[in-house]
Design a protein around this motif. Structure first.
Motif, mmCIF file in Angstrom:
data_model
loop_
_atom_site.group_PDB
_atom_site.id
_atom_site.type_symbol
_atom_site.label_atom_id
_atom_site.label_comp_id
_atom_site.label_asym_id
_atom_site.label_seq_id
_atom_site.Cartn_x
_atom_site.Cartn_y
_atom_site.Cartn_z
ATOM 1 N N LEU A 102 -49.198 21.582 -52.349
ATOM 2 C CA LEU A 102 -48.003 22.365 -52.019
ATOM 3 C C LEU A 102 -48.213 23.141 -50.718
ATOM 4 N N ASP A 103 -49.007 22.621 -49.827
ATOM 5 C CA ASP A 103 -49.345 23.319 -48.583
ATOM 6 C C ASP A 103 -48.103 23.620 -47.748
ATOM 7 N N GLY A 104 -48.003 24.868 -47.287
ATOM 8 C CA GLY A 104 -46.932 25.268 -46.388
ATOM 9 C C GLY A 104 -45.584 25.486 -47.040
ATOM 10 N N LEU A 105 -45.475 25.289 -48.339
ATOM 11 C CA LEU A 105 -44.198 25.460 -49.035
ATOM 12 C C LEU A 105 -44.060 26.876 -49.594
ATOM 13 N N SER A 106 -42.882 27.204 -50.085
ATOM 14 C CA SER A 106 -42.661 28.488 -50.740
ATOM 15 C C SER A 106 -43.183 28.398 -52.171
ATOM 16 N N VAL A 107 -44.301 29.076 -52.412
ATOM 17 C CA VAL A 107 -44.969 28.988 -53.714
ATOM 18 C C VAL A 107 -45.263 30.400 -54.218
ATOM 19 N N PRO A 108 -44.325 31.044 -54.903
ATOM 20 C CA PRO A 108 -44.579 32.371 -55.460
ATOM 21 C C PRO A 108 -45.689 32.335 -56.510
ATOM 22 N N ALA A 109 -46.293 33.479 -56.752
ATOM 23 C CA ALA A 109 -47.410 33.569 -57.690
ATOM 24 C C ALA A 109 -46.999 33.172 -59.109
ATOM 25 N N ASP A 110 -45.747 33.452 -59.488
ATOM 26 C CA ASP A 110 -45.289 33.074 -60.828
ATOM 27 C C ASP A 110 -45.298 31.564 -61.015
ATOM 28 N N LEU A 111 -45.002 30.825 -59.958
ATOM 29 C CA LEU A 111 -45.033 29.374 -60.039
ATOM 30 C C LEU A 111 -46.465 28.882 -60.217
ATOM 31 N N VAL A 112 -47.410 29.510 -59.528
ATOM 32 C CA VAL A 112 -48.818 29.155 -59.696
ATOM 33 C C VAL A 112 -49.259 29.449 -61.121
ATOM 34 N N ARG A 113 -48.797 30.556 -61.673
ATOM 35 C CA ARG A 113 -49.136 30.899 -63.061
ATOM 36 C C ARG A 113 -48.662 29.817 -64.028
ATOM 37 N N GLU A 114 -47.440 29.323 -63.802
ATOM 38 C CA GLU A 114 -46.915 28.274 -64.676
ATOM 39 C C GLU A 114 -47.736 26.991 -64.563
ATOM 40 N N ILE A 115 -48.104 26.637 -63.334
ATOM 41 C CA ILE A 115 -48.885 25.417 -63.119
ATOM 42 C C ILE A 115 -50.234 25.520 -63.823
ATOM 43 N N ILE A 174 -52.671 25.138 -52.163
ATOM 44 C CA ILE A 174 -51.576 26.033 -51.766
ATOM 45 C C ILE A 174 -51.928 26.713 -50.447
ATOM 46 N N ARG A 175 -52.537 25.969 -49.544
ATOM 47 C CA ARG A 175 -52.924 26.513 -48.254
ATOM 48 C C ARG A 175 -51.688 26.836 -47.412
ATOM 49 N N GLU A 176 -51.714 28.011 -46.799
ATOM 50 C CA GLU A 176 -50.625 28.478 -45.947
ATOM 51 C C GLU A 176 -49.284 28.501 -46.686
ATOM 52 N N ALA A 177 -49.334 28.718 -47.985
ATOM 53 C CA ALA A 177 -48.104 28.806 -48.765
ATOM 54 C C ALA A 177 -47.322 30.057 -48.368
ATOM 55 N N LYS A 178 -46.010 29.958 -48.453
ATOM 56 C CA LYS A 178 -45.139 31.065 -48.079
ATOM 57 C C LYS A 178 -44.661 31.814 -49.316
ATOM 58 N N HIS A 179 -44.298 33.084 -49.085
ATOM 59 C CA HIS A 179 -43.765 33.937 -50.156
ATOM 60 C C HIS A 179 -44.719 34.012 -51.346
ATOM 61 N N LEU A 180 -46.015 33.991 -51.042
ATOM 62 C CA LEU A 180 -47.039 34.055 -52.078
ATOM 63 C C LEU A 180 -47.701 35.425 -52.027
ATOM 64 N N ASN A 181 -47.449 36.227 -53.035
ATOM 65 C CA ASN A 181 -48.031 37.561 -53.136
ATOM 66 C C ASN A 181 -49.505 37.411 -53.538
ATOM 67 N N GLU A 182 -50.404 37.701 -52.599
ATOM 68 C CA GLU A 182 -51.818 37.461 -52.851
ATOM 69 C C GLU A 182 -52.365 38.338 -53.974
ATOM 70 N N ARG A 183 -51.948 39.582 -54.008
ATOM 71 C CA ARG A 183 -52.431 40.476 -55.068
ATOM 72 C C ARG A 183 -51.987 39.983 -56.445
ATOM 73 N N LYS A 184 -50.760 39.515 -56.530
ATOM 74 C CA LYS A 184 -50.261 38.981 -57.786
ATOM 75 C C LYS A 184 -50.985 37.685 -58.151
ATOM 76 N N LEU A 185 -51.278 36.865 -57.142
ATOM 77 C CA LEU A 185 -52.025 35.629 -57.378
ATOM 78 C C LEU A 185 -53.424 35.948 -57.882
ATOM 79 N N GLN A 186 -54.061 36.961 -57.325
ATOM 80 C CA GLN A 186 -55.383 37.357 -57.792
ATOM 81 C C GLN A 186 -55.348 37.758 -59.268
#
Length: 456
Positions: free
Chosen positions: A122-135, A148-160
């Motif tokens: 999903l490189d370079g796409l809009s990938v919010p942290a909630d979507l990563v959680r679901e995956i 998810i390299r260079e993903a957009k609209h990805l809250n890093e703190r939430k992803l952590q």
């Protein structure tokens, strides 16, 4: 019986050929998603092959799919479910930005192929942290390698937080399914272009102000750096950047929170980066301070450092003096997987952690050792031009080398104006202002001779 002709030979069709799982597994990752759907639409036989084989969608790259990109205008580009969500006034920001990808996932789920996806890009796409959680967490997904390299609209703190929860000690057995995440590096498609643009703007290795102020000296230094990089890559036993003298591997330094996240995921989820294992990160081996450092106002060279992500690739040679390091280099097949980064490119034909971490040697020999560190562990002991470095056992960094680049530059300029030439770096100092004294710094001085710089 007469010779075999096309009429009675009954040659195999494309559907018969692709029905061979070995052929299909080797071919499918090279086909764009649009081509796969177009192929399925050509005949019932091919439709059956595409949507009933687990190998077709095992590797799924959505980074080039136009419908996966969030449009700026309110256009319907994600399917029926995306259209319904976009007219909902209660739509959250994360739901909005994840809409196009969710629409694709919904389409794949209706065709009963979403669970076949094991490598998802999903490189370079809009990938919010909630979507990563679901995956990572939901049973509808079976992803092993996620990029998810260079993903957009990805809250890093939430992803952590998502990653730490997935790797928590009390997690259910067999979870998480995901084994590796590409996050810190750059997309392969733009790596070379960005590298070229960066090199054209300025050399990746800083030069002292005034040392190469003339245009000719700058051009010469730039070409010397390019030649050094080309020679280093040619002499490297591996074609992987992490195993070469590549220098900085990330566009920006990873935060302390990312280091703590990698520590929490150690042995559970691997990343395209690893923690620095230098002796200063070991409380049992590092010293907090001493009287000399306190009196000079500078940190002691052996003072303790908090966990940090290793961002500098030092090649497979090791320390310039002992060709090793105090923390022991990581070696594929011998060291824990947590000490080995995921390598580029993302493996096409396997979704295992081994396939993503195994270095590709030029001559097929055994994997070389991996030397990587954070910049704080290399301060004053690493040449940013030729990438030579010295470890703590072979070189004690002086107080001058511990100064910031600005402090060192001011020190050098003052030394030339007030006549304190005896304070300039001597042979006992191996690295000064980010350059090794014996070769790169001397070369800069010679290149700047006769210019308007401080060596003129």
């Amino acid at each position: 019986m007469g010779p075999l002709t096309l009429d009675n030979a009954h040659p195999h069709s494309l559907a018969d050929l692709l029905s061979n799982s070995l052929v299909l597994r080797q071919t499918a990752p090279y086909l764009p998603v649009a081509s796969i759907f177009a192929l399925a639409a050509t005949s019932k036989a091919l439709h059956h092959v595409v949507f009933h084989s687990p190998d077709v969608f095992r590797y799924l790259d959505l980074s080039t799919v136009k419908s996966a990109i969030v449009p700026y205008a309110p256009l319907d580009s994600g399917g029926i479910s995306w259209r319904a969500e976009r007219i909902d006034e209660s739509l959250t920001e994360d739901e909005f930005y994840s809409g196009p990808i969710r629409g694709i996932f919904s389409k794949l789920q209706r065709r009963h192929v979403l669970h076949n996806v094991q490598t998802l890009v999903l490189d370079g796409l809009s990938v919010p942290a909630d979507l990563v959680r679901e995956i990572i967490a939901e049973n509808t997904f079976n992803v092993r390698i996620l990029s998810i390299r260079e993903a957009k609209h990805l809250n890093e703190r939430k992803l952590q937080q998502v990653l730490r929860y997935a790797a928590r000690p009390g997690r259910p057995a067999g979870t998480p399914k995901i084994k590796g995440i590409y996050f810190f590096g750059q997309r392969e498609a733009v790596q070379e272009k960005r590298k070229e643009n960066t090199t054209n703007k300025k050399s990746t290795s800083p030069s002292p102000k005034g040392v190469t102020s003339s245009q000719g000296a700058q051009i010469g230094a730039e070409w010397n750096h390019k030649s050094s990089e080309a020679l280093s890559a040619a002499l490297s036993p591996s074609s992987d950047k992490w195993y070469q003298c590549s220098g900085r591997m990330m566009p920006k330094r990873a935060s302390l929170e990312w280091a703590e996240t990698l520590k929490a995921c150690e042995g559970i989820i691997a990343f395209d980066a690893v923690l620095c294992r230098g002796p200063r990160h070991d409380p049992a081996r590092a010293f907090i301070s001493n009287s000399d450092s306190e009196s000079s106002g500078l940190p002691h060279p052996a003072s303790y450092l908090s966990p940090a992500v290793a961002t500098v690739a030092l090649g497979s040679k090791g320390c310039e003096t002992c060709h090793s390091c105090p923390e022991r280099p990581a070696v594929f097949g011998q060291s824990p997987s947590a000490e080995l980064p995921l390598l580029n490119p993302i493996p096409l034909h396997s979704s295992s952690l081994r396939a993503a971490q195994i270095p590709h040697t030029v001559d097929g020999s055994k994997p070389p050792p991996l030397f990587v560190r954070c910049e704080d562990c290399l301060k004053g002991r690493w040449c940013e031009r030729c990438h030579k470095w010295w470890d703590e056992d072979c070189y004690t960094v002086s107080a001058v080398a511990q100064r910031t680049e600005l402090q060192q530059t001011e020190f050098m300029e003052n030394a030339t104006t007030d006549g304190t030439a005896h304070m300039l770096p001597k042979q006992s100092i191996k690295v000064h202002m980010g350059l090794c004294v014996n070769s790169c710094l001397v070369g800069e001085m010679m290149a700047g001779a006769g210019s308007n710089g401080m060596w003129g």
